[in-house]
Design a protein around this motif. Structure first.
Motif, short mmCIF file in Angstrom:
data_model
loop_
_atom_site.label_atom_id
_atom_site.label_comp_id
_atom_site.label_asym_id
_atom_site.label_seq_id
_atom_site.Cartn_x
_atom_site.Cartn_y
_atom_site.Cartn_z
N ASP A 272 -9.18 17.98 -7.98
CA ASP A 272 -10.20 18.55 -7.11
C ASP A 272 -11.53 18.08 -7.68
N TRP A 273 -12.08 17.02 -7.09
CA TRP A 273 -13.26 16.38 -7.66
C TRP A 273 -14.08 15.73 -6.56
N ASP A 274 -15.38 15.75 -6.70
CA ASP A 274 -16.28 15.10 -5.76
C ASP A 274 -16.36 13.62 -6.15
N ARG B 209 -14.67 6.79 -13.67
CA ARG B 209 -15.06 8.20 -13.66
C ARG B 209 -14.49 8.90 -14.89
N ASP C 84 -18.28 11.36 -5.33
CA ASP C 84 -19.64 10.87 -5.48
C ASP C 84 -20.26 11.26 -6.81
N PHE C 85 -19.56 12.08 -7.58
CA PHE C 85 -20.09 12.54 -8.86
C PHE C 85 -19.81 11.53 -9.92
N LEU D 223 -7.22 12.52 -4.78
CA LEU D 223 -7.86 13.75 -4.34
C LEU D 223 -6.89 14.53 -3.46
#
Length: 176
Positions: free
Chosen positions: A171-173, A148, A175-176, A113
């Motif tokens: 650029d990633w969450d 993921r 928790d997704f 990240l």
């Protein structure tokens, strides 16, 4: 003979075709006929990549078929080839352009990240209708051990690729 690092798998022999020893070929290239542009093909035999000479090749319906020198018998020789990967020397491939990458080059990269947190390694890629998808598997060195699926969208989700550093920034969450 080529080493595993010197080859790129571009297809697979999936079945025999006809009575003259030809085989059906599944191509990883896009468009699929591009597989015929790379010669010679190498087939894995006993852990060694060995070159084979094509005697014929063509599109057949929605797929591809090919014949090989020394494999003119459907019942014995050609059947031995079913299930084998088709590889070409990596040196034959054109250099990727700026911002372009071969999937093989992305597999194994660490995925991080923007703040440096580690999501794991790229385990593979999947082709979908909208965009390709990175399969990222967490490991002992990552934030968690979660798998993921991240869209391969450079400039959006994928912010940077550094092959020399073995790293891909996203650029990633998490928790997704």
């Amino acid at each position: 003979m080529l080493t595993p690092d010197e080859v790129l798998v571009v297809g697979r022999i999936v079945s025999v075709h006809g009575v003259k020893g030809w085989v059906k070929v599944y191509s990883h290239t896009d468009p699929m006929e591009n597989i015929f542009d790379y010669q010679p093909w190498h087939l894995l035999e006993g852990g060694v990549w060995k070159p084979v000479k094509l005697t014929g090749k063509r599109r057949q319906g929605k797929g591809l078929v090919a014949g090989f020198e020394g494999y003119e018998d459907r019942d014995r020789a050609a059947r031995e080839l079913v299930g084998r990967d088709i590889a070409v020397p990596r040196s034959q491939l054109p250099e990727s352009g700026d911002g372009e990458y071969y999937w093989r080059d992305l597999i194994g990269l660490r995925v991080k990240l923007g703040d440096g947190r580690d999501l794991g390694r790229v385990h593979g890629l999947m082709e979908t209708g909208a965009n390709d998808v990175l399969v990222v598997r967490g490991d002992a060195d990552s934030l968690d051990r979660q798998e993921r699926l991240l869209p391969w969208t450079p400039g959006e989700v994928v912010s940077a690729v550094d092959l020399d550093a073995g790293e891909l920034r996203v650029d990633w969450d998490p928790d997704f």
